[in-house]
Design an enzyme around this catalytic site. Structure first.
Site, short mmCIF file in Angstrom:
data_model
loop_
_atom_site.label_atom_id
_atom_site.label_comp_id
_atom_site.label_asym_id
_atom_site.label_seq_id
_atom_site.Cartn_x
_atom_site.Cartn_y
_atom_site.Cartn_z
N ALA A 154 9.83 17.03 13.61
CA ALA A 154 8.30 16.39 13.75
C ALA A 154 8.75 15.54 14.93
O ALA A 154 9.85 15.00 15.02
CB ALA A 154 7.99 15.59 12.38
N LYS A 155 7.62 14.60 15.37
CA LYS A 155 7.57 13.65 16.24
C LYS A 155 6.35 13.20 16.42
O LYS A 155 5.49 13.77 16.42
CB LYS A 155 8.06 14.24 17.93
CG LYS A 155 8.81 13.24 18.71
CD LYS A 155 10.28 12.79 18.17
CE LYS A 155 11.15 12.18 18.89
NZ LYS A 155 12.46 11.87 18.40
N GLY A 156 6.42 11.72 16.64
CA GLY A 156 5.01 10.90 16.69
C GLY A 156 5.31 10.24 17.83
O GLY A 156 6.22 9.65 18.25
N ASP A 192 12.44 5.00 17.54
CA ASP A 192 12.45 5.83 18.70
C ASP A 192 12.55 4.96 19.94
O ASP A 192 12.32 3.53 19.67
CB ASP A 192 11.52 7.08 18.86
CG ASP A 192 12.22 8.20 19.54
OD1 ASP A 192 12.29 8.05 20.86
OD2 ASP A 192 11.87 9.37 18.65
#
Length: 697
Positions: free
Chosen positions: A236-238, A284
């Site tokens: 996943a990544k946001g 991040d």
């Protein structure tokens, strides 16, 4: 602010003064012409050319625009004339911005299409009636988005709009690799996405400075998917993008908080097989110190993950303090050196790197061997060059910079060798010494800054170490302008120009996939997802320990040992698999056809030769494949995952954890050959044989 309307007349009373131009422009956007305008002490009496209809909606839109809560020039007046409610108007604006991210069309074109086909927008079940191919695509994707929205927060009437989409139902209509579940958040100050490969997925949240932020997040999600092969959740990544060009740190924090809070609106707050309950985030780029903010929001909202929601907070593992990502990356890269009878942690190793001593991955990495001979480093603002470094002096000076969070410009000049320099990257040209000229083989005192960086990346050293964000290397056949990282386009080099013995990717996406393959034909390289897996691995341990209320800090040393096992075993497995034939590679790749995202990722390598990056991607997707196929569960494998005295009986991911332990065990031991005549029974037989022979020791 108060607004009163009577036929063609309106009165605006504001606490703060409004400009006449502001009022005129806004009313003209609603297609009203001002006949009269009188002002006195923040009171504005206006007469327009025609009666004002739908007074309540007009008042809401006008007031929100004047207060700056919605943009003053976003064609809202057209939707007002078409009798859309304010909630519908705001939702359509959010949808249009989202569509502009997943399609090649501009927001302006999409909004104009919505207006032109307002009947369809109100009722997407109608037939699409247009001969224009671009308009047809916009309307088709609009219908698919509306049809596949799983959940929204519209009923909460918040300043953020958020919706979750089951995108797997129409991702065949989109280009490239796409997630299966996608969330979008819109606010007047920012917007953001969160992309997941499955309900149980995890990855970092970043502050993106790219207008095409979804493309950046999507690329990183793809990397995260195969990086997560060794842990429990899928990839996943946001990320979120702020409309201000240079927002303050406080503004970034505020937008992050609103973004996280809105995403939590889309999560099920109770556990169950049919629920979408698993939502965890990580630090991040641009959000490295935001974990406690996220956890405070989750706890306040009553989300049952509590401070397991965001790893790395005050009660979790600090990646920078532990240096875990750098330690994992160097442990992984050490395989290259062990095979020539050297040790990356002890021997003299010459290095050119990308990063600053203030940074986690670069700073920690350059302190893990007192004998690193750092020749040059490129950070976002400076270029450090030390042609003939004194190894002891330079180590102590790097240590001082790291401990005091200082940049290269603070490097003590007495610790530099003759001719060394620290250059300001903002200057177009640099004056270099004779020693640097000799180092980079340049015959002039003056050199373009971009050219200097390129020459440094091409130096003949033992290791090229990437410890900061950016794509610096492409394949010679790739077109530079088409690489997604536009910021580094002018300093990007071709893979066949690298002269380093090996490359260590402590940061994601330092090289394109094709660049890795090209370089691997003469140099040593693994894959970013192999090298820098330790960070995501330790974060997953943190989350899983916190979910059973374990004191994670108590088990730090045990967890680090477990994490580094993967950084040792995976590169070793790749080396063992290098003996495979091209026919084997083709056969194994064919076996993996049904693994999510494999085809799209693998075809970018365009090779079936037994080269390390090819084998690395096959290794990780083999793990994803086997995790999907395992249909048995034995709690004894949970004991291998958790510290011995941990009570894991009530863990919500018991089955997933056991499957991950089994997968890592059998693939690390047997490699890609496990895919030959694959069956679940084959895995069981391997596990039994392993126990009998105790192969891991």
């Amino acid at each position: 602010m108060q607004i009163k309307i009577n036929e063609k007349n309106l009165t605006i009373t504001s606490q703060n003064p409004l400009t006449i131009n502001e009022i005129v422009d806004l009313l003209e956007n609603f297609q009203f012409t001002i006949q009269k305008l009188n002002t006195s002490q923040n009171n504005y009496e206006i007469e327009v050319n025609k009666p004002i209809k739908n007074k309540e909606l007009f008042t809401k839109i006008l007031k929100n625009a004047l207060l700056g809560k919605i943009p003053k020039k976003c064609k809202l007046y057209y939707f007002y004339q078409l009798d859309f409610s304010l909630k519908e108007i705001n939702f359509l604006r959010a949808l249009a911005i989202y569509q502009s991210q997943i399609m090649k069309f501009s927001y302006e074109f999409i909004i104009n299409t919505y207006i032109k086909y307002s009947s369809f927008i109100k009722n997407p079940s109608l037939e699409i009636d247009t001969d224009n191919q671009s308009e047809h695509q916009v309307l088709l994707i609009f219908r698919e988005i509306k049809k596949n929205i799983i959940k929204t927060n519209l009923e909460k009437n918040k300043e953020t709009i958020a919706f979750k989409i089951d995108i797997k139902n129409f991702k065949h209509l989109l280009k490239g690799i796409n997630p299966n579940i996608e969330s979008f958040v819109y606010h007047n100050d920012f917007c953001g996405v969160h992309l997941r490969m499955s309900k149980i997925s995890r990855g970092g949240i970043r502050y993106s400075q790219r207008v095409d932020f979804r493309e950046e997040i999507k690329d990183l999600m793809t990397t995260q998917q195969y990086k997560n092969a060794i842990i429990i959740p899928n990839g996943a990544k946001g990320g979120f993008f702020i409309f201000d060009e240079n927002p303050s740190r406080e503004k970034i924090k505020k937008c992050y908080s609103l973004y996280i809070d809105a995403l939590l609106d889309l999560v099920d707050f109770e556990y169950g097989e049919d629920k979408d309950f698993y939502f965890v985030v990580a630090a991040d780029k641009g959000t490295s110190d935001f974990s406690d903010i996220a956890n405070e929001i989750a706890i306040k909202r009553g989300y049952f993950f509590k401070d397991a929601f965001a790893s790395g907070g005050k009660n979790g593992y600090s990646h920078k303090k532990l240096g875990i990502t750098a330690l994992g990356a160097l442990t992984s890269a050490n395989r290259h050196f062990l095979e020539i009878n050297k040790n990356i942690f002890k021997d003299e190793i010459s290095v050119v790197g990308v990063g600053s001593m203030r940074g986690d991955v670069f700073g920690n990495g350059m302190l893990m061997n007192e004998n690193f001979k750092l020749i040059a480093a490129i950070s976002s603002k400076e270029i450090f060059i030390d042609p003939n470094p004194d190894i002891k002096k330079s180590f102590l000076e790097r240590k001082r910079l790291f401990e005091n969070s200082l940049s290269w410009k603070h490097y003590e000049k007495k610790a530099l060798s003759k001719g060394a320099a620290i250059f300001d990257r903002s200057k177009k040209t640099q004056k270099i010494s004779n020693e640097i000229q000799k180092l980079i083989n340049h015959d002039s005192q003056i050199i373009q800054t971009d050219e200097l960086i390129k020459k440094l990346l091409k130096l003949k050293v033992d290791m090229l170490y990437f410890g900061a964000i950016g794509t610096y290397v492409k394949a010679s056949e790739e077109i530079n302008e088409l690489i997604s990282d536009k910021q580094n386009a002018d300093i990007r080099i071709d893979a066949n120009e690298i002269k380093a013995f090996c490359v260590c990717e402590g940061a994601n996406l330092a090289m394109t996939n094709k660049a890795r393959v090209e370089y691997s034909q003469k140099g040593r390289i693994n894959l970013d997802a192999i090298d820098n897996s330790a960070g995501v691995n330790i974060s997953d341990y943190e989350v899983n320990l916190k979910l059973i209320n374990a004191d994670v800090l108590k088990y730090t040393d045990i967890v680090i040992k477990k994490v580094l096992t993967q950084n040792i075993m995976q590169p070793l497995r790749i080396s063992l698999d290098e003996k495979l034939s091209e026919e084997d590679i083709k056969e194994f790749a064919n076996t993996l056809q049904n693994v999510e995202t494999f085809n799209e990722v693998f075809k970018t390598f365009d090779s079936t030769k037994p080269l390390r990056p090819i084998l690395a991607i096959l290794l990780l997707y083999t793990k994803l494949f086997i995790k999907e196929k395992i249909d048995f569960f034995d709690e004894k494998y949970l004991k291998e995952y958790f510290p011995l005295e941990i009570d894991y009986e009530k863990h919500i991911l018991k089955k997933e954890i056991a499957k991950t332990v089994i997968t890592n065990k059998v693939v690390n031991l047997y490699g890609l050959k496990i895919l030959k005549n694959f069956s679940t029974q084959k895995i069981i037989n391997i596990l039994i044989l392993n126990e009998v022979l105790n192969l891991e020791k």
